[in-house]
Design a protein around this motif. Sequence first.
Motif, PDB file in Angstrom:
ATOM      1  N   LYS A 405       0.825  -1.210   0.000  1.00  0.00           N
ATOM      2  CA  LYS A 405       0.000   0.000   0.000  1.00  0.00           C
ATOM      3  C   LYS A 405       0.857   1.258   0.000  1.00  0.00           C
ATOM      4  CE  LYS A 405      -4.014  -2.190   2.176  1.00  0.00           C
ATOM      5  NZ  LYS A 405      -4.840  -2.338   3.405  1.00  0.00           N
ATOM      6  N   ILE A 406       2.026   1.192   0.624  1.00  0.00           N
ATOM      7  CA  ILE A 406       2.936   2.345   0.614  1.00  0.00           C
ATOM      8  C   ILE A 406       3.266   2.756  -0.812  1.00  0.00           C
ATOM      9  CG2 ILE A 406       5.338   3.007   1.079  1.00  0.00           C
ATOM     10  CD1 ILE A 406       5.100   1.518   3.738  1.00  0.00           C
ATOM     11  N   HIS A 407       3.349   1.761  -1.701  1.00  0.00           N
ATOM     12  CA  HIS A 407       3.712   2.024  -3.093  1.00  0.00           C
ATOM     13  C   HIS A 407       2.493   2.075  -4.008  1.00  0.00           C
ATOM     14  CE1 HIS A 407       7.515   0.453  -1.372  1.00  0.00           C
ATOM     15  NE2 HIS A 407       8.028   1.417  -2.105  1.00  0.00           N
ATOM     16  N   GLY A 408       1.316   2.244  -3.426  1.00  0.00           N
ATOM     17  CA  GLY A 408       0.119   2.461  -4.218  1.00  0.00           C
ATOM     18  C   GLY A 408      -0.449   1.238  -4.895  1.00  0.00           C
ATOM     19  N   CYS A 409      -0.145   0.048  -4.387  1.00  0.00           N
ATOM     20  CA  CYS A 409      -0.644  -1.184  -5.005  1.00  0.00           C
ATOM     21  C   CYS A 409      -2.049  -1.513  -4.497  1.00  0.00           C
ATOM     22  CB  CYS A 409       0.293  -2.350  -4.693  1.00  0.00           C
ATOM     23  SG  CYS A 409       1.952  -2.149  -5.341  1.00  0.00           S
ATOM     24  N   GLU A 410      -2.852  -2.062  -5.402  1.00  0.00           N
ATOM     25  CA  GLU A 410      -4.167  -2.579  -5.038  1.00  0.00           C
ATOM     26  C   GLU A 410      -4.037  -4.069  -4.736  1.00  0.00           C
ATOM     27  OE1 GLU A 410      -8.396  -3.686  -7.232  1.00  0.00           O
ATOM     28  OE2 GLU A 410      -6.996  -2.290  -8.196  1.00  0.00           O
ATOM     29  N   ILE A 411      -4.572  -4.515  -3.623  1.00  0.00           N
ATOM     30  CA  ILE A 411      -4.465  -5.925  -3.241  1.00  0.00           C
ATOM     31  C   ILE A 411      -5.722  -6.663  -3.718  1.00  0.00           C
ATOM     32  CG2 ILE A 411      -4.257  -7.552  -1.325  1.00  0.00           C
ATOM     33  CD1 ILE A 411      -2.761  -5.343   0.198  1.00  0.00           C
ATOM     34  N   THR A 412      -5.511  -7.614  -4.622  1.00  0.00           N
ATOM     35  CA  THR A 412      -6.641  -8.329  -5.236  1.00  0.00           C
ATOM     36  C   THR A 412      -7.078  -9.541  -4.424  1.00  0.00           C
ATOM     37  OG1 THR A 412      -5.156  -9.677  -6.577  1.00  0.00           O
ATOM     38  CG2 THR A 412      -5.901  -7.599  -7.524  1.00  0.00           C
ATOM     39  N   GLY A 413      -6.235 -10.018  -3.517  1.00  0.00           N
ATOM     40  CA  GLY A 413      -6.615 -11.176  -2.731  1.00  0.00           C
ATOM     41  C   GLY A 413      -5.469 -11.713  -1.910  1.00  0.00           C
ATOM     42  N   THR A 414      -5.771 -12.356  -0.786  1.00  0.00           N
ATOM     43  CA  THR A 414      -4.779 -12.995   0.068  1.00  0.00           C
ATOM     44  C   THR A 414      -5.215 -14.435   0.304  1.00  0.00           C
ATOM     45  OG1 THR A 414      -4.256 -10.902   1.188  1.00  0.00           O
ATOM     46  CG2 THR A 414      -3.625 -12.944   2.298  1.00  0.00           C
TER      47      THR A 414
END
Length: 541
Positions: A405-414
């Motif tokens: 998130k610090i680098h602006g990524c969207e998390i699609t799933g864990t």
Amino acid sequence: MGILNYSVEEFIEKARSFHGHLAPGMICGGFMVDLAYKYLPENGFYDAICETRACIPDSVQILTPCTIGNGWLKIIDTGRFALAFYNKSTGQGLRVSLDQQRLETWPEFKVWAMKLKPKKEQDKERLIKEIIDAGSSVYAVKKIIVDIERIQSMAKKKISMCPSCGESFRNDQSLSKTGIDGFQLCQCCSGDLPFSTVTFDSPAKCVNVEDATGLKLAHDMTKIEPGISKEVAFKKGHEVSPDDIEKLKSMGKSRIFTHSSHDLKGRIHENDAAIAFAEAMSGKNIIFDPEPKEGRIDLKAECDGVLVIDTDKLTSFNRIDGVMCASMPGLKTVIKGQTIAGTRAIPLYLDNDVFNSAISTLGKGGIFSVRRFRNARAGIIITGSEIASGKIKDRFAPVISKSLKIHGCEITGTLICNDVRKEITDAAMDLIGKGADLIIVTGGLSVDPDDVTRFALEDAGMSDILYGAPILPGAMTLIGKIRNTDVIGVPAGALYSKPAALDILLPLIIAGVRITRADLAKMAVGGLLETSKRNESDFDE
């Protein structure tokens, strides 16, 4: 005992005269040439190769028709104390070398040959006697076949015109560097020689401050208050007024530099040079203020991202006398507006030849650029049967999520998987199917029999694999690709320490920097990270 047509004494005197002093290596060279000629067929026409620049070439030039000037003697500096003669038509010849085993009976000779003592501690008189007494007995002779075509290709060098200095030179492609419009620079203009052309006079005129009224300053003048401030008090071109005299004196200036425009023929002012350097150095997403301060221009990042540097060009530029550029390390995260480098000319006026050489060395395309962070869609895979079974609570997902998130990524799933190859493979393919262009996989990367993460990712089609990095913590880090999706395998160390290899590599991958094994190797310097233990806030959801 003699050396070809000379007695040993006659050769020693001739060697002393030719070489400038009596060098032990010259006497050795004499015996080596003499030994070779005893084995070579008579009336042959031979060229010579010396494998060292020290002493032996002079012995060859004294005793044979082979010289450096006529090209029949070639120096291929392998660092070995050896020479060879060969038939220039057939390539057949002999190589003579110093045999270390045969030196055992000649202790002072061995000390000299192996540099076991400093020269001043060696017994030169005894050394010379041992070299003469040993004669040719300490040298080995072997038959060789020389690759004539390769030797000839080494000698054939195209005559080119250097676009920087304007001089013609023999263009050895392996040594010269590309400059203006793809043309080759000579070695001097490439910064590969330990000298360059400099101009010792200056067009600037030195004038006492009291006599400076009405004159224009030749450069910015800086006022320094130690520990408080450092600022430009007067700009280049400022016309000195009577009111300025006392201020200049208070700055410790008793004289100033001034000039008129007709004095500058063939010279480049430091400000103009700095502007030209900054323009040539600036690649994608690099900006700079076109107004130099104190002769210097700073280059800055136009956006957040990763700094990429052409280090070869930067090094060649800094090897040219009279210019400089200092930068922050490459492959580091930078933020918008951050200063990434500064450049300037060293003297107030730079000679045109030096300026042209510097610009040619920089070439086109810039040497600094910033790769923007992409809006990556990231998936996370947590491995570990103890986590999947609920025996241990996962602590890795919050750590990875925060980094993304610090680098602006969207998390699609864990996803959480047992230490089962197929489960991990299926999880990777599932995330890719959901549009993930970056997958981070945690754990299972060590040498334990349960650690199957790497093999599972290979089953998923992972390629361009780099496993292991010279970074601690994080030596077992894995990077690669599955189709167009970047993959990072994070070893368990990142769970306990910060920073770790993930913190170094993740920004590069998000910015689209292609990482090679050579890039990883360079990270060894500074790869021992100063770490601290993670605290509870790092694991907050």
